[in-house]
Each structure stands twice: as C-alpha cells, then as structure tokens.
Design a protein around this motif. Structure first.
Motif, PDB file in Angstrom:
ATOM      1  N   ALA B  85      -7.983  -5.086   9.261  1.00 32.72           N
ATOM      2  CA  ALA B  85      -6.733  -4.347   9.434  1.00 32.72           C
ATOM      3  C   ALA B  85      -6.933  -3.167  10.385  1.00 32.72           C
ATOM      4  CB  ALA B  85      -6.243  -3.827   8.081  1.00 32.72           C
ATOM      5  N   GLU B  86      -5.827  -2.706  10.931  1.00 33.47           N
ATOM      6  CA  GLU B  86      -5.867  -1.509  11.770  1.00 33.47           C
ATOM      7  C   GLU B  86      -6.116  -0.289  10.879  1.00 33.47           C
ATOM      8  OE1 GLU B  86      -5.361  -1.008  15.112  1.00 33.47           O
ATOM      9  OE2 GLU B  86      -5.390  -3.186  15.423  1.00 33.47           O
ATOM     10  N   ASP B  89      -2.973   1.557   9.950  1.00 31.38           N
ATOM     11  CA  ASP B  89      -2.195   0.931   8.871  1.00 31.38           C
ATOM     12  C   ASP B  89      -2.807   1.222   7.509  1.00 31.38           C
ATOM     13  OD1 ASP B  89      -0.549  -0.070  10.776  1.00 31.38           O
ATOM     14  OD2 ASP B  89      -1.520  -2.050  10.873  1.00 31.38           O
ATOM     15  N   ALA B  93      -0.829   3.378   4.659  1.00 35.38           N
ATOM     16  CA  ALA B  93      -0.501   2.804   3.351  1.00 35.38           C
ATOM     17  C   ALA B  93      -0.942   3.715   2.209  1.00 35.38           C
ATOM     18  CB  ALA B  93      -1.180   1.436   3.213  1.00 35.38           C
TER      19      ALA B  93
END
Lengths: 589, 306
Positions: B85-86, B89, B93
């Motif tokens: 994942a980035e 991000d 989250a």
C-alpha cells in the motif's frame, strides 16, 4: 493651596479613622517580631496625615493593617483597634471587610507598573470595582468609568478605556489606579509611596491631582512616604516613624521648623536640598580622563517577514562631554532621556557611534577582549545593590573577583586586597565571609563600591547609585564617594534623577531629554540659573522640604520629537548655544 | 500579523526540511538491509540484488534523498516495503484515530493538571497540597505502559466496566486518554501550581483585594488567567511528548492509530513508513508550536507578533 491645618482638628471634630495602640507582629524563625508597636493616631475628615520614615519603619504595615491586607499568616495584629466611625476593623471577617475596601477606605500603591492586571483593559478594571460595590448598573458602568478617567485628567479617555496597562505610561497608570481608588467615593484614601516610582515631573502632576481630588471630594488622605519633600508639600500633620514606633507627631510646620525628637532632626538634616550644596574647587586644569565626542546610541526596531530593521530608536544623539581627573559630571533627566545608556556606552555595554576616549585610549570599535584593559580604568556602580550582587558568593569573593578576572592578584594577596577595600568603604573585615543577604541596603552598596574600586579605576560611573537608599544611608554613601574622590582624585559620571542629590555632588551638570543635551554647564549655572524651559520644568517639579513654600503648578510639557524614527528619516538634532563660559543651552526646542 | 504568519510558515517549512534530511540519513545508516527484509530469508542473492536495484537502494545517498524529497513535495510518501500500500494511504487511514486520542488526552491532562495545580496552590504547604504533589510526582515518574496495564487490570479485568482494548465507542477512548494524559497532568499540575503561587504574590492581586472583590472572583478573573499563560506555551511543545507516548499507549490498548503503524514499521525496518510517520509527527509538533505562538497574543495583550 494647602487647607489650613487647623481645620477639622480640635476636640469637637470626630475623626473618620481612629487607630489605637496598633501592634503588628511578623512570624520569623525566632518567633514573633514586632514590626508595629503601639501606634495611635486620628485621621480627621479632609486632612492629609503623612506617615514618614525610612524603610523598616512600619509605614506600609500600618496601611496594610488598616486595609485588612496584612500578608497572612506571617503578619497579624496582636493588639489595638482600628476604628472606622464606630466600627472596629480589627477582627472583622473577610466578607464584611470587603464592603469597607474601596467603598470606605481605598488604597493606591507604589508600583503603578505592576499594580494593574496586565490582561484586563482599563475599562474592565474600573467597572469591576463599580459593580462589586453596586455603585451603578452594568449598563451605566462604562459611562461612569469614562467620567472617572476624565475627572483624573487622562488624555484621550475614550481611547484609554480600551487600552491595557502596558500601553500606558507610569503616570497614566497611577492616574488609573487613583480612578479605581476613588471610584466608590471612599472617606479615606491611603497612598503608599504613590509617586516614588515616577519621574519628578510626573510626581508633581500626581501630587497636584491627589490634592485636587481631596478638595473636590473631602477625602481624608493617609500619605505614606519616605520623601520629606513630598511630606512638606502634601501633609497637614506628620507622624515620623522609626522601627515600628512613632517618634514624633506634629503639624507639618512644626516638624520642619522645630522638630522635638532627635530622630526627626537627624532625618531632616540628611535630606538633600537644592541650593544648600557645599562649594567645590575648580578642576579646569586637571587631566581629561573621559573625552566623549558626538556619541550616539541607536537601537534597531525590526519587523516584517524577514525581521528587517524598519525603524530606529535614537536613545542618545550627538552627545559630547569630557570629565577631568577629580571631577564629577552629573547626567540628569527623566526616564528615557538616555542617561543610563550613555553610562553603558562608556563601558562598551551597548553598541555606539562617535568617539569615546578613556584616559587617552580610543575605544571605538574595540572587541570585548580589547576593552578589558580599558575597563580597569572605568567601573560602574548600579542602582540596586541587592540585584547587582551574586547571592551565592560571599561578598569577599565578589569584591576581588575583578582582580582575578584581570589576573592582577592571587592567593593571599587577594585576601589582603579585600580587607583593604573593605576598610576603604567603611566595612569591617569580619564581614568578608558573609553573603549579600546578611547586609543592609546601604552596606550592600558599599560592597558594590568596594568591588568597583578593586581595579583602582580612575573613573566610576554611578548609575542612580544612591536612589534606592534611605536618606540617612544615602547621605553616608554620598560622603563615602566624596571621601574617595578627595583621597584618590577619582572622577565620577553621576547619573541621577534627583536634582537635590546632584546639587550636592556635581561639578558640572548635563540635562538630557530624549537622548539629547538640553543644557549643560557648571552646577551653579545649570541648577541655579537654568536657561532651558525643560531644566526649569524639572527643577520646579522637585518637592521642596519646606512646608512654608508652595510649589507653583507645573506648566504643561511641550511636545517633543519621538525618538523612534523610520529608516531614512533624519533626526532633528538640537543646536547648543553658549550662554556664558561653558554654560550651553539647546536652541529651537 | 500576516507578515509574521508568512515568516513563521517559512521557518516551519525549513525545520521540516531539516527533519527529512536528518531522518533520512539516520535510516540510511541503519545496518539492516531493507531489500533482504522484503525478499525474505529464503531468497537468493540475485533476488535481493534485483529488489535493491528496483528500489534504487544502490544510488548514492544524495540521489536517494532528493528523489524522496521530490516525491514528498508532490504528496507521494512512497510505498510500504512490506504492506502492499501507499504510505500516505496507510497514514490517512490511521490518523483520525490518533488525532482523536491525542485531543482527548490533551483535554484530560488539562482538566486534571490545571485543577490539581490550582487546588494545590490555594492549599499551599497544607496536607492537600502535599498529597496532590505526591500524586503528580507519581504520574510523572510512572512509565506509561505500567499505568496503562494497571488501569486495564483494575477497570477492565477486575470491575469489567470498560473494554479491554480496541476502537469504536466512547468507552474505548477513556482508558487510553487517561494513560496518555497522565504524564502531562503531572507536569501541568506542577507548572500551574508554581505559576499560581507566583501570580498570587503579584501587586495586582493585592489591588484586586483592595477593591473589595471576593476571593473566588480574584482567583478566577485575576489569578488564573495570568497563571495559565506559561502553560499555554507548553501545550505546543507537549505534542512532541505525545508522539512518543502514542506508540506505547496504542500498543497497550490495541488502538489502530499511527503509533501502532510506526511500531510495526520499526520492527520490520519498513523505511518509507517510518519516514512517513516521522514526517507526520514532526509536522504536528511544528504546527502545535505555531498555533501556541499564534494563540498567545490573543490571550496576552503584551505579546506582539512581529
């Protein structure tokens, strides 16, 4: 001006306040110490009673006891009564005392700088007291506050309402304090050294104002002061206090004309008076030790995104003078006149422009290291001897510290030197191992002088060195300075706001205003034949310790150029014109 | 004022730039090899070399740094080495949970600390003062994981009043906030106490008494507003303390915030994530200080922003 001191006296009149055998004790490590010992007096309606005395005489304790503001639990009233009308205030509970404070007895304090809440506007601080005592409704309060400010002759009262204390000058703050004190029209106003922290011209204005308010409202004033000039000017009757006991109580004329107690005589003898100074020899041929030419000190005012200089504060502009061996040059002026800054510039403590020669050595552009040998010739003694000594070092170590720094002595030589210096300033050798807190104010200043003398300087800059001392101690320290001058040919740059003290010590006087010289010349010429209106204003504001003389109302201050100028703006320098000999006066101001 | 703001923002940006450099160099010097971490223990040397090449880990330090900085300026914080994942991000989250915890911890420590400080100052040198100061001493010296576990044991295990861990309801928030705010409450109570004692001795308090004002009025209107000034300056600095506390507290309570993310990333040398979390917390500290400095003149008219 002064109401007849006999008014309201005599057996028939009822005093507004009657203090009987008031005794206050303060808790110390060794048990209770009596700081106020069976003090009794009556305060008549509309009169001004002065409580005069030196520090530790119990004057302020009396005021705090009457207000019910003694610092608890350290201090307490052990005996006596304070009758306000028929009500005894001693032992009154806090809730009922609150109805007395500000409503029936008000108080103004010495430090207008710190006596107002810095986070509240003038309006809020005024309205608060009005509302607390239900003098008016919440809606009426601002208008009433404004009227009070107007009554107290504050300029721009509407604007002042919205301002915070730090935006006001000392004199304005004291006016606001008086407005708060008089807001609920009390019967009694206690003024605890109300003008001690103010410039002499502002002091004159505030004293005039207190008198005016007293006349308008018929308030009885209990004036607490150490300044016999203020006593003479304000009081109808005087109580001279010493170590918590009343020494003498008498009408003001009697205290000054025929004091009965030895202490009152001694106190009055120590008061410096303008025009009673001893003759001084002429030193025109002596060597020039300090030569200052075109000295300017400017501080940058920064602002904007990159903190660039946007304006300059011209603290000192184009001042020139010289001091010969054995000579005393006095710098006088109000706060902000630049007199202390000049002293600092001579020791290289602020950046400056121009030319300064100390015993022939040009100090322009010198680094701190290069200044060191020069500093052996010029030393400084400051105003607050408590703050200028290190509380964790013995005074003996502090006195010889300069010798160590300059590597001029070591080992037993230091001890010998310290003993010698202590003898010179009139302290005994067994005091060398003590710490500053074990000394009185006058003794501490002697220690500071001993420290300044340790390098055998030729010049001493005395910056308000006797201002914080009681008059009797002040007289002793001035004598010491004179003895040192007679013995060693020391030169002094004597910085003071007190014209009477300057008259005692100076050979020549320089009057400064906003960084520029207004008048300079021999003492006799400047102080006794002043030519500049500013000098005259300063001199006429000095309270004279003689109740038979009434001071004329002070003329309004003329407008002055602001010392803060935007970059590129040129400072309008005054030109000095010779009156006679070396007496010179600024023109065009 | 706007000039001041612009200057402070430029300063803040420069500070953050400095932090990226220092952090990047420090992580570069860590002896662990990220490529090997990603490839796993059984990977061949060739695979590891390939990964290293792909990630640009063979480039000189400065090339790597400027590449990172260039991406960062475009809002790209890189990809996690281990989670697919980035980084941006991952942080986005988890940030709300951490912010919520932080704000409620600040509220907790202010309420607790200021109250204790005021009461102790007004009861100076009396039993109440001594008791409260012992409490504050304990709260300063006790490690956060001990406090956390202790609270969990008492309130969740023994009494069963509050959930043991997790995220979601107000009940979940209580214990982590207290644990995180406990340390600050100790500091603030001491600061507030000494500040109150200073202010109580000021001349204007004597003036207020001479006005005949009630004790309550004097304390609330004159003493407390003045006493709180030095505390406000502290809150900005405090955010830094929170950032280290958050790592511990989120782990103890299983709170899904960036502290937990940071902890996992540190254990597995997930450099882009470590960099990202560091940058977020550095930004929070810098912003916190900036806000404290901007708020100060609103409360204290003597402070001029220039």
């Amino acid at each position: 001006m002064k109401p007849d001191s006999e008014i309201g006296r005599g057996d028939t009149a009822r005093p507004v306040l009657s203090v009987r055998d008031l005794t206050v004790q303060v808790a110390t490590g060794e048990g209770g110490k009596t700081v106020l010992d069976h003090l009794s007096f009556d305060l008549q309606p509309g009169e001004t009673l002065a409580l005069a005395g030196e520090s530790g005489s119990g004057k302020s304790m009396t005021a705090l006891a009457i207000m019910g503001l003694l610092p608890r639990p350290m201090a307490r009233i052990t005996e006596g009564s304070i009758l306000l009308g028929d009500q005894d205030l001693v032992g009154l509970n806090d809730k009922r005392y609150r109805d007395i404070r500000a409503r029936r007895i008000s108080m103004i304090f010495q430090e207008p700088m710190t006596s107002l809440n810095p986070l509240m506007t003038v309006e809020r601080q005024l309205c608060e007291v009005l509302l607390e005592h239900r003098m008016c409704t919440r809606n009426e309060a601002p208008a009433r506050a404004l009227k009070l400010l107007r009554d107290l002759r504050l300029t721009d009262p509407e604007q002042r309402m919205k301002q915070y204390p730090h935006e006001l000058s000392g004199g304005m703050r004291q006016r606001v304090m008086i407005a708060i004190a008089l807001a609920c029209e009390p019967e009694i106003l206690i003024a605890d050294e109300p003008t001690t922290a103010l410039d002499v011209t502002v002091q004159a204005e505030i004293l005039d104002l207190i008198r005016l308010m007293q006349k308008e409202h018929g308030t009885a004033v209990l004036m607490i002061t150490h300044d016999m000039g203020v006593v003479a000017e304000m009081a109808d009757r005087v109580i001279i206090m010493r170590e918590g006991k009343p020494e003498e109580t008498a009408p003001v004329e009697q205290i000054f004309d025929a004091p009965r107690s030895a202490y009152a005589r001694q106190l009055l003898a120590a008061v410096p008076r303008l025009g009673h100074a001893p003759e001084r020899s002429v030193k025109d041929s002596a060597k020039k030790l300090v030569e200052v030419d075109d000295l300017s000190v400017r501080f940058n005012v920064t602002g904007g995104i990159f903190n660039r200089t946007v304006a300059r504060l011209h603290a000192v502009e184009g001042v020139s003078f010289e001091i010969r061996a054995g000579e005393t040059l006095a710098l006088v002026g109000e706060s902000g006149s630049g007199k202390s800054t000049i002293g600092k510039a001579l020791l290289g403590l602020v950046p400056w422009d121009g030319s300064v020669r100390i015993d022939g050595t040009q100090t322009r552009g010198m680094s701190r290291r290069a200044m060191r040998p020069v500093l052996r010739d010029i030393q400084m003694v400051f105003q607050d001897p408590g703050a200028s000594l290190d509380s964790r070092m013995t005074v003996g170590e502090q006195v010889v510290e300069p010798l160590k720094v300059h590597q001029l002595a070591s080992g037993s030589e230091l001890t010998d030197r310290a003993e010698f210096l202590f003898q010179r300033v009139g302290l005994s050798n067994d005091m060398l191992s003590r710490y500053p807190h074990e000394f009185s104010g006058g003794q501490r200043q002697r220690v500071c002088i001993a420290r300044a003398l340790s390098l055998s300087p030729k010049v001493i800059v005395a910056d308000e060195s006797v201002s914080a001392l009681d008059v009797s101690v002040q007289a002793q320290v001035l004598d010491l300075l004179q003895e040192l001058q007679d013995a060693d040919g020391l030169s002094y740059l004597f910085i003071s706001h007190d014209m009477a003290v300057v008259d005692q010590v100076a050979d020549r006087v320089m009057v400064l205003r906003l960084g520029q010289v207004m008048e300079e010349g021999p003492r006799e010429a400047v102080l006794h034949d002043p030519r500049h209106h500013y000098t005259r204003r300063l001199l006429s504001a000095v309270p004279v310790p003689d109740p038979s003389r009434t001071r004329a109302l002070l003329p309004p201050a003329p407008d002055a150029q602001s010392p803060v100028l935007a970059l590129g703006e040129s400072f309008q320098r005054v030109r000095l014109e010779t009156v006679a000999g070396s007496h010179r006066v600024a023109t065009g101001t | 004022m706007s000039g001041y703001l612009v200057r402070r923002l430029i300063e803040s940006a420069l500070i953050l730039l400095g932090i990226t450099f220092v952090t990047f160099v420090l992580l570069y010097m860590v002896p662990a090899d990220p490529a090997r971490q990603i490839a796993g223990r059984s990977a061949t040397a060739e695979t590891v070399a390939n990964i290293r090449d792909q990630l640009g880990l063979n480039d000189p330090l400065f090339v790597q740094y400027f590449r990172y900085l260039g991406n960062l300026l475009q809002g790209d914080m890189g990809r996690s080495y281990l989670q697919r994942a980035e980084v941006a991000d991952l942080i986005a989250a988890r940030l709300p949970a951490s912010l919520l915890l932080m704000v409620s911890a600040i509220v907790t420590e202010l309420i607790l600390g200021l109250t204790i400080g005021v009461v102790a100052a007004l009861r100076r040198n009396r039993p109440a003062d001594h008791t409260l100061m012992i409490f504050s001493f304990v709260s300063i010296s006790a490690p956060q994981f001990v406090i956390g576990i202790l609270l969990l044991y008492v309130f969740s295990v023994q009494f069963g009043w509050l959930p043991i861990g997790g995220y979601g309801t107000f009940a979940h928030l209580i214990l982590p906030s207290i644990t995180l705010g406990f340390l600050g409450a100790g500091w603030y109570s001491r600061m507030m106490r000494s500040s109150m004692i200073d202010v109580l001795e000021q001349d204007f308090v004597r003036t207020a008494r001479a006005k005949g004002l009630s004790r309550l009025h004097i304390i609330t209107r004159h003493v407390m507003p003045n006493a709180i000034l030095p505390v406000i300056a502290m809150i900005g600095i405090d955010i830094g303390l929170f950032m280290s506390g958050i790592v511990v507290v989120e782990s103890v309570f299983g709170w899904p915030g960036i502290g937990q993310l940071a902890w996992q990333a540190i254990q597995r040398v997930d450099i882009p994530v470590i960099m990202g979390v560091t940058m977020v917390s550095a930004t929070a500290i810098v912003l916190g200080n900036l806000i404290a400095d901007l708020v100060a003149p609103l409360i204290d008219p003597r402070i001029k922003t220039k």
